[in-house]
Write a protein that holds these residues in place. Structure first.
Motif, PDB file in Angstrom:
ATOM      1  N   ALA A  49       0.856  -1.184   0.000  1.00  0.00           N
ATOM      2  CA  ALA A  49       0.000   0.000   0.000  1.00  0.00           C
ATOM      3  C   ALA A  49       0.893   1.234   0.000  1.00  0.00           C
ATOM      4  O   ALA A  49       2.010   1.205   0.527  1.00  0.00           O
ATOM      5  CB  ALA A  49      -0.922   0.014   1.215  1.00  0.00           C
ATOM      6  N   GLY A  50       0.400   2.309  -0.601  1.00  0.00           N
ATOM      7  CA  GLY A  50       1.142   3.564  -0.627  1.00  0.00           C
ATOM      8  C   GLY A  50       0.233   4.717  -0.262  1.00  0.00           C
ATOM      9  O   GLY A  50      -0.920   4.768  -0.708  1.00  0.00           O
ATOM     10  N   TYR A  86       2.089   6.445  -2.743  1.00  0.00           N
ATOM     11  CA  TYR A  86       1.162   6.122  -3.836  1.00  0.00           C
ATOM     12  C   TYR A  86       1.745   6.558  -5.167  1.00  0.00           C
ATOM     13  O   TYR A  86       1.733   5.802  -6.153  1.00  0.00           O
ATOM     14  CB  TYR A  86      -0.167   6.804  -3.531  1.00  0.00           C
ATOM     15  CG  TYR A  86      -1.181   6.895  -4.642  1.00  0.00           C
ATOM     16  CD1 TYR A  86      -1.351   5.876  -5.586  1.00  0.00           C
ATOM     17  CD2 TYR A  86      -2.019   8.006  -4.734  1.00  0.00           C
ATOM     18  CE1 TYR A  86      -2.306   5.968  -6.586  1.00  0.00           C
ATOM     19  CE2 TYR A  86      -2.984   8.104  -5.736  1.00  0.00           C
ATOM     20  CZ  TYR A  86      -3.115   7.093  -6.660  1.00  0.00           C
ATOM     21  OH  TYR A  86      -4.077   7.192  -7.651  1.00  0.00           O
ATOM     22  N   GLN A  87       2.302   7.760  -5.224  1.00  0.00           N
ATOM     23  CA  GLN A  87       2.899   8.258  -6.461  1.00  0.00           C
ATOM     24  C   GLN A  87       4.063   7.377  -6.906  1.00  0.00           C
ATOM     25  O   GLN A  87       4.223   7.090  -8.096  1.00  0.00           O
ATOM     26  CB  GLN A  87       3.371   9.696  -6.260  1.00  0.00           C
ATOM     27  CG  GLN A  87       2.244  10.687  -5.995  1.00  0.00           C
ATOM     28  CD  GLN A  87       2.749  12.056  -5.563  1.00  0.00           C
ATOM     29  OE1 GLN A  87       3.954  12.267  -5.382  1.00  0.00           O
ATOM     30  NE2 GLN A  87       1.832  12.998  -5.384  1.00  0.00           N
ATOM     31  N   LEU A 111       4.406   4.258  -6.531  1.00  0.00           N
ATOM     32  CA  LEU A 111       3.932   2.972  -7.041  1.00  0.00           C
ATOM     33  C   LEU A 111       3.429   3.054  -8.474  1.00  0.00           C
ATOM     34  O   LEU A 111       3.165   2.037  -9.107  1.00  0.00           O
ATOM     35  CB  LEU A 111       2.809   2.447  -6.139  1.00  0.00           C
ATOM     36  CG  LEU A 111       3.229   2.003  -4.738  1.00  0.00           C
ATOM     37  CD1 LEU A 111       2.000   1.755  -3.856  1.00  0.00           C
ATOM     38  CD2 LEU A 111       4.097   0.750  -4.803  1.00  0.00           C
ATOM     39  N   LEU A 121       1.185   0.419 -10.285  1.00  0.00           N
ATOM     40  CA  LEU A 121      -0.145   0.985 -10.470  1.00  0.00           C
ATOM     41  C   LEU A 121      -0.193   1.763 -11.782  1.00  0.00           C
ATOM     42  O   LEU A 121       0.805   2.388 -12.181  1.00  0.00           O
ATOM     43  CB  LEU A 121      -0.506   1.923  -9.302  1.00  0.00           C
ATOM     44  CG  LEU A 121      -0.743   1.273  -7.941  1.00  0.00           C
ATOM     45  CD1 LEU A 121      -0.956   2.347  -6.880  1.00  0.00           C
ATOM     46  CD2 LEU A 121      -1.932   0.316  -7.987  1.00  0.00           C
ATOM     47  N   GLY A 163      -7.472   7.408  -5.347  1.00  0.00           N
ATOM     48  CA  GLY A 163      -6.612   6.248  -5.242  1.00  0.00           C
ATOM     49  C   GLY A 163      -6.787   5.239  -6.357  1.00  0.00           C
ATOM     50  O   GLY A 163      -7.511   5.462  -7.340  1.00  0.00           O
ATOM     51  N   GLY A 198      -3.166   2.219  -3.535  1.00  0.00           N
ATOM     52  CA  GLY A 198      -2.628   3.555  -3.306  1.00  0.00           C
ATOM     53  C   GLY A 198      -3.731   4.557  -3.032  1.00  0.00           C
ATOM     54  O   GLY A 198      -4.843   4.426  -3.569  1.00  0.00           O
ATOM     55  N   THR A 199      -3.438   5.555  -2.182  1.00  0.00           N
ATOM     56  CA  THR A 199      -4.396   6.616  -1.887  1.00  0.00           C
ATOM     57  C   THR A 199      -3.656   7.896  -1.527  1.00  0.00           C
ATOM     58  O   THR A 199      -2.545   7.850  -0.984  1.00  0.00           O
ATOM     59  CB  THR A 199      -5.344   6.233  -0.728  1.00  0.00           C
ATOM     60  OG1 THR A 199      -6.198   7.349  -0.428  1.00  0.00           O
ATOM     61  CG2 THR A 199      -4.575   5.866   0.529  1.00  0.00           C
ATOM     62  N   TYR A 200      -4.283   9.036  -1.830  1.00  0.00           N
ATOM     63  CA  TYR A 200      -3.735  10.315  -1.402  1.00  0.00           C
ATOM     64  C   TYR A 200      -4.137  10.655   0.034  1.00  0.00           C
ATOM     65  O   TYR A 200      -3.601  11.594   0.613  1.00  0.00           O
ATOM     66  CB  TYR A 200      -4.221  11.432  -2.322  1.00  0.00           C
ATOM     67  CG  TYR A 200      -3.308  11.694  -3.497  1.00  0.00           C
ATOM     68  CD1 TYR A 200      -2.018  12.158  -3.300  1.00  0.00           C
ATOM     69  CD2 TYR A 200      -3.733  11.490  -4.801  1.00  0.00           C
ATOM     70  CE1 TYR A 200      -1.167  12.412  -4.365  1.00  0.00           C
ATOM     71  CE2 TYR A 200      -2.899  11.740  -5.884  1.00  0.00           C
ATOM     72  CZ  TYR A 200      -1.610  12.203  -5.653  1.00  0.00           C
ATOM     73  OH  TYR A 200      -0.773  12.452  -6.711  1.00  0.00           O
TER      74      TYR A 200
END
Length: 499
Positions: free
Chosen positions: A331-332, A337-338, A340, A363, A423, A433-435
């Motif tokens: 998870a990011g 997240y970016q 990934l 992703l 995400g 991933g999520t912001y």
């Protein structure tokens, strides 16, 4: 003659002496006596930050202190926030909004212009609350930083407020710290110190009393109290990563690893996991190998491209690939997240030199670092494994991502019926991933993410309840060990029995 405004400033002999905790605890002491109180820190340097309701950014510690005081955090509680993006430079945030990036020398010059917004914010809080608890930064004994100081005695002199000095006895040398700090100050600065607080004491207080008598005779200042060493409290860290774990853990734990790159930010995202009874959370320092885990979570970053390069330099990209091959999940959050995604571009050099690099490629998204920072609080629904859970969080980022695939979070902006998404989940359902920072703080959402990651019977863990309990334990200790009448002579403080 000190100001008649009801305010108290807490300064420390060192960083991490207990300033943030003391302000939070005193805030709860006053609040539960019916006194409206707010925290204030004129200048904060930290990569842990929070978003206010009106879309401003402040230090995480001040948001936590506001929580302890029972009030909504505002940008005026931390008018100057510095977020380091290298060893010698930082983004400068004034009253909630990013204004510039400066090196250390540049900021020393800028401080001459920073006092007006600092004083404006302080006066706004004074008009709204009965008393203000002010936290210093670092130590007032840093004489090399005294010119145009807005963080410690420079502010205390300008605002004309009384000061207490707190020192951590657990580090050793507490009497040298206190007397040395006092000797580094001017006479007018010494005069506004009303006393000392000794923090984190273990053992029989009688063994300390001869030293307390010596200190009072030597300095002419009273010891306002000695706070015992309190363990197991769930208090938000200002910046340093707290790797302590609860002793109340199950025997079979779910292993989560968080790689800490040089500019990792908002590690308080993981407090709920750190305290979860079924989770063994491990922060991995730069350069150390990643241990075997069920879930790897990439945290946020103040300098995403630079931290991605560090991740690769440490060989963590190879550990992540092996982790996925063996059935693990990733998870990011925000910058993680970016990383990934497929590509990250910083065409304007907002976080360093202009650059465009390949991401880790797990992703289907591409990110561009823009000039405007997104600062919002969010409430929505998390959907994973065919189930849904309410989730809340906040966004702090300058990246805009174009996504191709399924987003795990849906939400609506206030006043709109349009459903928006955040995400991304990979097609094989192993990378997320999520912001949104703070997603693990929502008990249902945290349990659902843990189930997605492989913990089949994940329990709920209520971080807010743990925080509330910890703040009350802290406040009880301060009430029992501090001379509150000396601290707040202008406030009518009712005893616990009289409340």
């Amino acid at each position: 003659m000190l100001s008649t405004h009801k305010a108290l400033m807490v300064q420390g002999t060192t960083s991490d002496a207990g300033k943030s905790v003391l302000v939070a605890g005193l805030g709860r002491v006053l609040a539960r006596r019916g006194i409206s109180v707010a925290p204030f820190k004129s200048q904060n340097m930290a990569l842990n930050s929070a978003v206010t309701k009106d879309g401003g950014e402040i230090g995480r510690a001040q948001a936590f202190q506001a929580f302890a005081c029972g009030v909504e955090p505002t940008v005026h509680m931390n008018p100057i926030l510095l977020k380091p993006n290298s060893d010698c430079a930082a983004q400068v945030i004034v009253q909630g909004k990013a204004t510039a990036s400066m090196d250390a020398i540049g900021f020393q010059s800028y401080k001459a212009f920073a006092m007006p917004p600092v004083m404006a914010s302080f006066e706004i809080l004074q008009s709204q609350f009965e008393t203000i608890l002010i936290e210093g930064a670092g130590s007032p004994a840093e004489v090399n930083l005294r010119a145009n100081d807005i963080a410690n005695m420079g502010f205390a002199e300008e605002a004309d407020v009384p000061v207490i000095i707190v020192a951590d006895i657990d580090r050793g040398g507490v009497f040298a710290h206190l007397t040395g700090t006092l000797n580094c100050l001017s006479q007018s600065e010494q005069d506004r110190i009303i006393g000392f607080v000794i923090n984190r004491f273990r053992g029989d207080i009688k063994l300390l009393e001869p030293g307390l008598d010596w200190l009072e005779e030597k300095t002419g200042k009273p010891v306002i109290g000695v706070i015992p060493y309190l363990q197991g409290l769930m208090l938000d860290a200002e910046d340093a990563i707290d790797t302590a774990q609860s002793d109340d853990k199950e025997s079979e734990l779910f292993n989560i690893v968080v790689p800490v790159y040089p500019r990792a930010s908002n590690h308080t995202d993981f407090d709920a996991l750190r305290m979860h009874p079924q989770v063994n959370l491990q922060f991995v320092r730069p350069g150390d190998p990643l241990p075997a885990a069920d879930l790897i979570v990439l945290p946020g970053s103040k300098s995403v491209i630079s931290d991605l390069a560090s991740l690769r330099a440490y060989g963590w990209d190879k550990h992540i690939a092996k982790h996925l091959r063996y059935g693990g999940k990733i998870a990011g959050i925000c910058g993680g997240y970016q990383m990934l995604g497929q590509r990250i571009a910083d065409p304007f050099g907002m976080e360093g030199e202009p650059a465009s690099v390949e991401g880790l490629g797990y992703l289907q998204c591409e990110t561009t670092i823009e000039k405007e920072k997104v600062l919002t609080q969010k409430t929505g629904t998390l959907a994973l494994l065919g189930r849904e859970a309410p989730v809340r969080g906040y966004e702090i980022h300058m990246g805009v991502s174009t996504v191709h695939g399924k987003s795990p979070i849906s939400y609506k902006n206030e006043g709109s019926d349009n459903v928006l998404f955040d995400g991304l989940v990979s097609e094989d359902d192993v990378v997320l991933g999520t912001y949104w920072h703070g997603v693990f703080d929502s008990p249902d959402a945290c349990a659902l993410i843990l189930q997605w990651a492989g913990l089949e019977k994940a329990k709920q863990s209520n971080l807010d309840a743990l925080r509330e309990k910890s703040i009350d334990v802290l406040a009880d200790a301060l009430e029992a060990n501090l001379d509150l009448d000396l601290l707040f002579p202008e406030l009518k403080l009712l005893s616990k029995e009289e409340r």
